[in-house]
Scaffold this motif. Structure first.
Motif, short mmCIF file in Angstrom:
data_model
loop_
_atom_site.label_atom_id
_atom_site.label_comp_id
_atom_site.label_asym_id
_atom_site.label_seq_id
_atom_site.Cartn_x
_atom_site.Cartn_y
_atom_site.Cartn_z
N ALA A 147 38.40 41.57 39.75
CA ALA A 147 37.92 41.46 41.15
C ALA A 147 37.93 42.87 41.72
O ALA A 147 36.89 43.06 42.55
CB ALA A 147 39.23 40.51 41.80
N GLU A 148 38.47 43.95 41.05
CA GLU A 148 38.39 45.24 41.69
C GLU A 148 37.04 45.92 40.89
O GLU A 148 36.77 46.95 41.47
CB GLU A 148 39.55 46.17 41.18
CG GLU A 148 40.70 45.95 41.99
CD GLU A 148 41.99 46.29 41.27
OE1 GLU A 148 41.91 46.92 40.49
OE2 GLU A 148 43.02 46.62 42.25
N ASP A 149 36.53 45.22 39.89
CA ASP A 149 35.03 45.74 39.61
C ASP A 149 34.01 45.51 40.19
O ASP A 149 33.57 44.16 40.07
CB ASP A 149 35.09 45.38 37.93
CG ASP A 149 33.90 45.58 37.37
OD1 ASP A 149 32.95 46.39 37.85
OD2 ASP A 149 33.53 45.56 36.27
N PRO A 150 33.35 46.30 41.02
CA PRO A 150 32.26 45.69 41.72
C PRO A 150 31.03 45.13 40.94
O PRO A 150 30.11 44.51 41.45
CB PRO A 150 31.89 47.00 42.45
CG PRO A 150 32.37 47.94 41.82
CD PRO A 150 33.62 47.83 41.25
N GLU A 151 30.95 45.26 39.67
CA GLU A 151 30.05 44.80 38.85
C GLU A 151 30.21 43.49 38.25
O GLU A 151 29.33 42.94 37.71
CB GLU A 151 29.66 45.99 37.69
CG GLU A 151 29.35 47.40 38.16
CD GLU A 151 27.96 47.44 38.90
OE1 GLU A 151 26.92 46.57 38.43
OE2 GLU A 151 28.03 47.81 39.90
N PHE A 154 31.43 38.13 40.14
CA PHE A 154 32.61 37.41 41.01
C PHE A 154 31.96 36.97 42.30
O PHE A 154 31.33 37.89 42.83
CB PHE A 154 33.80 38.49 41.03
CG PHE A 154 35.24 37.38 41.31
CD1 PHE A 154 36.01 37.27 40.03
CD2 PHE A 154 35.53 37.43 42.24
CE1 PHE A 154 36.94 36.65 40.05
CE2 PHE A 154 36.73 36.50 42.47
CZ PHE A 154 37.56 36.08 41.41
N VAL A 155 32.19 35.89 42.66
CA VAL A 155 31.71 35.29 44.17
C VAL A 155 32.35 36.21 44.93
O VAL A 155 33.64 36.65 45.23
CB VAL A 155 32.31 33.78 44.34
CG1 VAL A 155 33.61 33.75 44.38
CG2 VAL A 155 31.64 33.14 45.49
N PRO A 156 31.63 36.71 46.00
CA PRO A 156 31.97 37.76 47.09
C PRO A 156 33.20 37.57 47.89
O PRO A 156 33.96 38.39 47.99
CB PRO A 156 30.65 38.12 47.80
CG PRO A 156 29.76 37.74 46.94
CD PRO A 156 30.05 36.56 46.34
N ASP A 157 33.14 36.22 48.52
CA ASP A 157 34.31 35.82 49.66
C ASP A 157 35.50 35.63 48.79
O ASP A 157 36.67 36.09 49.15
CB ASP A 157 33.93 34.64 50.35
CG ASP A 157 33.47 33.52 49.58
OD1 ASP A 157 33.36 33.61 48.24
OD2 ASP A 157 33.51 32.16 50.44
N GLY A 158 35.28 35.20 47.46
CA GLY A 158 36.51 35.03 46.54
C GLY A 158 37.02 36.25 46.09
O GLY A 158 38.37 36.44 45.93
N ARG A 159 36.22 37.38 46.00
CA ARG A 159 36.59 38.65 45.65
C ARG A 159 37.56 39.20 46.45
O ARG A 159 38.65 39.78 46.46
CB ARG A 159 35.48 39.87 45.14
CG ARG A 159 35.83 41.01 44.94
CD ARG A 159 34.68 41.74 44.79
NE ARG A 159 33.60 41.35 44.04
CZ ARG A 159 33.26 41.42 42.69
NH1 ARG A 159 34.43 42.16 41.84
NH2 ARG A 159 32.34 41.24 42.12
N GLU A 160 36.94 39.29 47.81
CA GLU A 160 37.71 39.66 48.82
C GLU A 160 39.14 38.97 49.22
O GLU A 160 40.12 39.69 49.27
CB GLU A 160 36.80 39.60 50.36
CG GLU A 160 35.69 40.58 50.38
CD GLU A 160 35.10 40.40 51.77
OE1 GLU A 160 35.49 39.72 52.45
OE2 GLU A 160 33.94 41.16 51.71
N ALA A 161 39.05 37.63 48.91
CA ALA A 161 40.16 36.91 49.13
C ALA A 161 41.21 37.32 48.32
O ALA A 161 42.53 37.33 48.22
CB ALA A 161 39.93 35.49 49.23
N GLU A 167 47.20 42.24 47.27
CA GLU A 167 47.86 43.09 48.15
C GLU A 167 48.74 42.61 49.02
O GLU A 167 49.99 43.56 49.22
CB GLU A 167 46.63 43.81 49.04
CG GLU A 167 47.11 44.88 49.93
CD GLU A 167 47.41 46.25 49.24
OE1 GLU A 167 48.09 47.03 49.47
OE2 GLU A 167 46.74 46.34 48.20
N ASN A 168 48.89 41.33 49.34
CA ASN A 168 49.80 41.02 50.40
C ASN A 168 50.75 39.74 50.33
O ASN A 168 51.55 39.50 50.86
CB ASN A 168 49.04 40.84 51.78
CG ASN A 168 48.28 42.05 52.53
OD1 ASN A 168 49.10 42.85 52.64
ND2 ASN A 168 46.92 41.98 52.49
N HIS A 169 50.13 39.14 49.23
CA HIS A 169 50.86 37.77 49.03
C HIS A 169 51.35 37.38 47.66
O HIS A 169 51.83 36.53 47.42
CB HIS A 169 49.96 36.68 49.48
CG HIS A 169 49.40 36.86 50.72
ND1 HIS A 169 49.92 36.63 51.83
CD2 HIS A 169 48.32 37.26 50.94
CE1 HIS A 169 49.30 36.94 52.92
NE2 HIS A 169 48.10 37.24 52.68
#
Length: 170
Positions: A147-151, A154-161, A167-169
């Motif tokens: 998920a941390e690899d921008p290349e 991975f689906v963009p909204d899923g990557r952010e989530a 980070e938080n959960h």
């Protein structure tokens, strides 16, 4: 587009339900809507199921995702949507998704409130062939690196989530 005449719930920018429209209208006009998405973790919590979206998906085709889910239908709650999509996409039934967080994804013409849930599951998984092309279990460590690899594909909204989740959960 499959399901383009399906009625989905319309939301406002603040996350309140304000009406309904067809999926095609939501996509064409970039209207606010919502999705119920579920992170499927192994019973011991050490791995997550990731799946490859089919090439004919209306958004983010042929990308990998760790969230099973879909658009909230008219008259449906996000939790109901999460349960329905979990059963449809992965064949997971009889487990209650636990709410984790809600996050907004707004990019280009996609404006969505993603209601995120989590389940623990060690049972069988059955892909819905219209939506899931492939899938596999991935360790939390590997998922985070991916998920941390921008290349990575991975689906963009899923990557952010999932990065928010780590980070938080987690």
């Amino acid at each position: 587009m499959p399901g383009s005449d399906e009625l989905v719930a319309l939301y406002d920018r603040d996350g309140a339900v304000v009406g309904e429209a067809t999926r095609a209208t939501v996509r064409a006009d970039g209207l606010w809507h919502a999705a119920g998405v579920v992170l499927v973790r192994s019973g011991d919590g050490q791995s997550v199921y990731v799946h490859l979206r089919t090439a004919d998906k209306d958004v983010f085709p042929s990308t990998w995702d760790c969230w099973a889910g879909g658009v909230v239908a008219a008259g449906e709650t996000p939790a109901d949507c999460a349960r329905r999509e979990l059963g449809e996409e992965l064949g997971v039934h009889g487990v209650e998704p636990v709410s984790v967080f809600t996050r907004v994804y707004e990019k280009d013409s996609i404006r969505c409130h993603n209601f995120a849930f989590e389940v623990r599951w060690d049972g069988p998984l059955v892909h819905q062939p219209e939506e899931v092309a492939d899938g596999r279990w991935m360790s939390l460590e590997d998922l985070r690196a991916w998920a941390e690899d921008p290349e990575s594909p991975f689906v963009p909204d899923g990557r952010e989530a999932i990065l928010d989740w780590f980070e938080n959960h987690a």
